[in-house]
Design a protein around this motif. Structure first.
Motif, PDB file in Angstrom:
ATOM      1  N   LEU A 177      -9.581  -3.197  -6.745  1.00  0.00           N
ATOM      2  CA  LEU A 177      -9.256  -4.397  -5.975  1.00  0.00           C
ATOM      3  C   LEU A 177      -9.834  -4.321  -4.567  1.00  0.00           C
ATOM      4  O   LEU A 177     -10.283  -5.329  -4.011  1.00  0.00           O
ATOM      5  CB  LEU A 177      -7.733  -4.571  -5.907  1.00  0.00           C
ATOM      6  CG  LEU A 177      -7.050  -5.027  -7.197  1.00  0.00           C
ATOM      7  CD1 LEU A 177      -5.538  -4.925  -7.056  1.00  0.00           C
ATOM      8  CD2 LEU A 177      -7.449  -6.458  -7.545  1.00  0.00           C
ATOM      9  N   ALA A 178      -9.821  -3.121  -3.986  1.00  0.00           N
ATOM     10  CA  ALA A 178     -10.319  -2.965  -2.619  1.00  0.00           C
ATOM     11  C   ALA A 178     -11.840  -3.074  -2.551  1.00  0.00           C
ATOM     12  O   ALA A 178     -12.388  -3.521  -1.538  1.00  0.00           O
ATOM     13  CB  ALA A 178      -9.871  -1.618  -2.053  1.00  0.00           C
ATOM     14  N   TYR A 223      -3.744   2.749 -14.281  1.00  0.00           N
ATOM     15  CA  TYR A 223      -3.078   1.800 -13.392  1.00  0.00           C
ATOM     16  C   TYR A 223      -2.991   2.307 -11.961  1.00  0.00           C
ATOM     17  O   TYR A 223      -2.983   1.526 -11.016  1.00  0.00           O
ATOM     18  CB  TYR A 223      -1.686   1.480 -13.932  1.00  0.00           C
ATOM     19  CG  TYR A 223      -1.757   0.778 -15.261  1.00  0.00           C
ATOM     20  CD1 TYR A 223      -2.023  -0.584 -15.344  1.00  0.00           C
ATOM     21  CD2 TYR A 223      -1.621   1.489 -16.448  1.00  0.00           C
ATOM     22  CE1 TYR A 223      -2.130  -1.223 -16.571  1.00  0.00           C
ATOM     23  CE2 TYR A 223      -1.718   0.851 -17.678  1.00  0.00           C
ATOM     24  CZ  TYR A 223      -1.972  -0.505 -17.730  1.00  0.00           C
ATOM     25  OH  TYR A 223      -2.083  -1.134 -18.939  1.00  0.00           O
ATOM     26  N   SER A 274      -9.653  -6.337 -11.648  1.00  0.00           N
ATOM     27  CA  SER A 274      -9.973  -6.638 -10.254  1.00  0.00           C
ATOM     28  C   SER A 274     -10.675  -7.982 -10.126  1.00  0.00           C
ATOM     29  O   SER A 274     -10.447  -8.725  -9.161  1.00  0.00           O
ATOM     30  CB  SER A 274     -10.850  -5.527  -9.671  1.00  0.00           C
ATOM     31  OG  SER A 274     -10.171  -4.288  -9.693  1.00  0.00           O
ATOM     32  N   PRO A 315      -5.788  -0.237  -7.624  1.00  0.00           N
ATOM     33  CA  PRO A 315      -5.990  -0.745  -6.251  1.00  0.00           C
ATOM     34  C   PRO A 315      -7.364  -0.434  -5.678  1.00  0.00           C
ATOM     35  O   PRO A 315      -7.862  -1.179  -4.834  1.00  0.00           O
ATOM     36  CB  PRO A 315      -4.881  -0.048  -5.447  1.00  0.00           C
ATOM     37  CG  PRO A 315      -3.811   0.239  -6.450  1.00  0.00           C
ATOM     38  CD  PRO A 315      -4.549   0.564  -7.714  1.00  0.00           C
ATOM     39  N   THR A 353       2.152   1.939  -3.421  1.00  0.00           N
ATOM     40  CA  THR A 353       1.120   2.524  -4.270  1.00  0.00           C
ATOM     41  C   THR A 353       0.960   4.013  -3.991  1.00  0.00           C
ATOM     42  O   THR A 353       0.806   4.822  -4.916  1.00  0.00           O
ATOM     43  CB  THR A 353      -0.221   1.799  -4.048  1.00  0.00           C
ATOM     44  OG1 THR A 353      -0.068   0.418  -4.381  1.00  0.00           O
ATOM     45  CG2 THR A 353      -1.320   2.407  -4.901  1.00  0.00           C
ATOM     46  N   ALA A 392       0.836  -1.204   0.000  1.00  0.00           N
ATOM     47  CA  ALA A 392       0.000   0.000   0.000  1.00  0.00           C
ATOM     48  C   ALA A 392       0.872   1.256   0.000  1.00  0.00           C
ATOM     49  O   ALA A 392       0.569   2.235  -0.699  1.00  0.00           O
ATOM     50  CB  ALA A 392      -0.926  -0.004   1.214  1.00  0.00           C
TER      51      ALA A 392
END
Length: 409
Positions: A367-368, A360, A244, A364, A67, A64
């Motif tokens: 994905l979360a 990109y 995802s 995340p 990122t 994290a």
């Protein structure tokens, strides 16, 4: 003729293969090393978890932090690379990431906080080099051969991603995770030092706007290209949903429906194999409606969540991921080439930074959110919605002015 206008400078005539150009091979080595280093960090940290020198919770925190560093550095790098030298931006970005790698090795098993800080610095280096590499490509490769150059770069990244796990696993027999982290630092050194010089940086202007003013100039340049905004919106939507779905749903489907991790491994490998095939194909393919062909390739990502939704034979799931991999490269190579061709040279890094930041960089977030959505609504509706988005977003982007050829000319 000086500065950003000297974008035709390259050794050798345009008819000669770019793969025979020493300057391009140096650029290729640098971009390949940066891509391999970017991929390798999560894998190596995963090995550290297996070694019990690192905890799963610490892994999540460190990734994290990387990122966050990436997202913070991308817009800054776009402004810096357009204001100063693209080559210098790549150099300092690579050196920053290289310096962070041994610090992560030092913190492994000792300090999760130190590792998180180092990971954020490494992510900043990664984020800073992306738009600078995109802009540097136009200074090293002439317009006639950029399609071939972009295909060669993405092909190298895909091949290293395919072979990387096996190589890393073999190295792990001889070297522990700390040694592998130092090896990642060596890759970043290659990324920093290998690329050739581009054109001379423009002379600083005394009346330049501040950072946000220059970033806003990049946004205005992006708005001049409706096909870019539409394509970027489609790409962001596809990555946030299809990518995802692969990251979250594929492991669950492989375990629960097929009873093992074999489908997970096979589909992940099939995707990379498909991407390699797609890069080879698009290097030779010259479709008349290049933009529509690219968007059709992007829409192929919808096949992935659709294959996970339906009770198909494992071979069909794997074939679906081959198609998905082919499609993503049918999009990527024309997309990067069109940006390099159509965007004003002095604003190219800033526009490229928008591309990476929104597509990109926001991955995340998808994905979360997808795991809680699957828990609330069930896998079926979520995978179905992901498939619909992956098909509909590129189709909508194809309606934008200039989307047929990724050009408004």
């Amino acid at each position: 003729m000086t500065g950003r206008s000297r974008l035709t400078r390259i050794a050798g005539p345009s008819r000669r293969s770019v793969l025979r150009e020493r300057r391009f091979l140096r650029l290729w080595a640098g971009t390949t090393a940066s891509g391999l280093a970017t991929w390798a960090l999560p894998f190596v940290l995963g090995l550290a978890v297996l070694e019990r020198s690192f905890s799963p919770a610490g892994l999540g925190v460190v990734l994290a932090a990387r990122t966050v560093g990436f997202l913070a550095a991308v817009p800054v790098s776009g402004v810096v690379a357009d204001r100063y030298s693209r080559r210098a931006t790549v150099l300092w970005a690579g050196l920053t990431a290289a310096a962070a790698s041994p610090v992560m090795a030092l913190g492994l098993g000792r300090s999760a906080a130190l590792m998180a800080v180092a990971a954020a610095v490494s992510g900043a280096g990664q984020g800073a080099c992306r738009p600078a590499f995109q802009a540097l490509t136009t200074e090293v490769v002439d317009a006639a051969r950029r399609r071939q150059a972009n295909a060669a770069i993405t092909l190298a990244v895909r091949v290293t991603t395919l072979a990387g796990p096996a190589v890393a696993a073999l190295l792990a027999v001889l070297v522990d995770a700390r040694g592998l982290l130092i090896g990642i630092g060596a890759l970043w050194l290659v990324a920093a030092l290998a690329p050739p010089a581009g054109v001379p940086a423009p002379r600083p202007e005394t009346d330049r706007p501040g950072f946000w003013g220059e970033f806003a100039e990049g946004v205005r340049e992006a708005r001049r290209h409706p096909w870019f905004l539409a394509g970027l919106g489609a790409l962001t939507a596809v990555i946030a949903t299809g990518y995802s779905a692969t990251g979250v749903a594929l492991p669950l489907v492989s375990r629960d429906r097929y009873g093992s991790e074999a489908v997970l491994a096979g589909a992940a490998t099939a995707y990379i194999v498909g991407a390699v095939l797609g890069a080879v194909l698009i290097a030779r393919l010259r479709p008349r409606a290049e933009g529509w062909t690219a968007l059709a390739g992007l829409a192929c990502y919808g096949v992935a969540p659709l294959a996970l939704l339906l009770p198909l034979h494992p071979a069909v799931v794997i074939a679906a991921y081959v198609l998905t991999g082919i499609g993503i490269e049918l999009f990527n190579v024309p997309w990067f080439t069109a940006i390099q061709r159509e965007v004003a040279p002095g604003k190219l890094a800033r526009v490229s930074s928008l591309d990476f930041l929104l597509s990109y960089g926001l991955a995340p977030l998808g994905l979360a959110l997808i795991a809680p959505a699957m828990g609330a609504f069930g896998p079926g509706p979520v995978l179905g919605a992901c498939a619909v988005v992956c098909f509909a977003a590129p189709a909508a982007a194809a309606l934008a002015p200039g989307s047929r050829h990724f050009s408004v000319r």
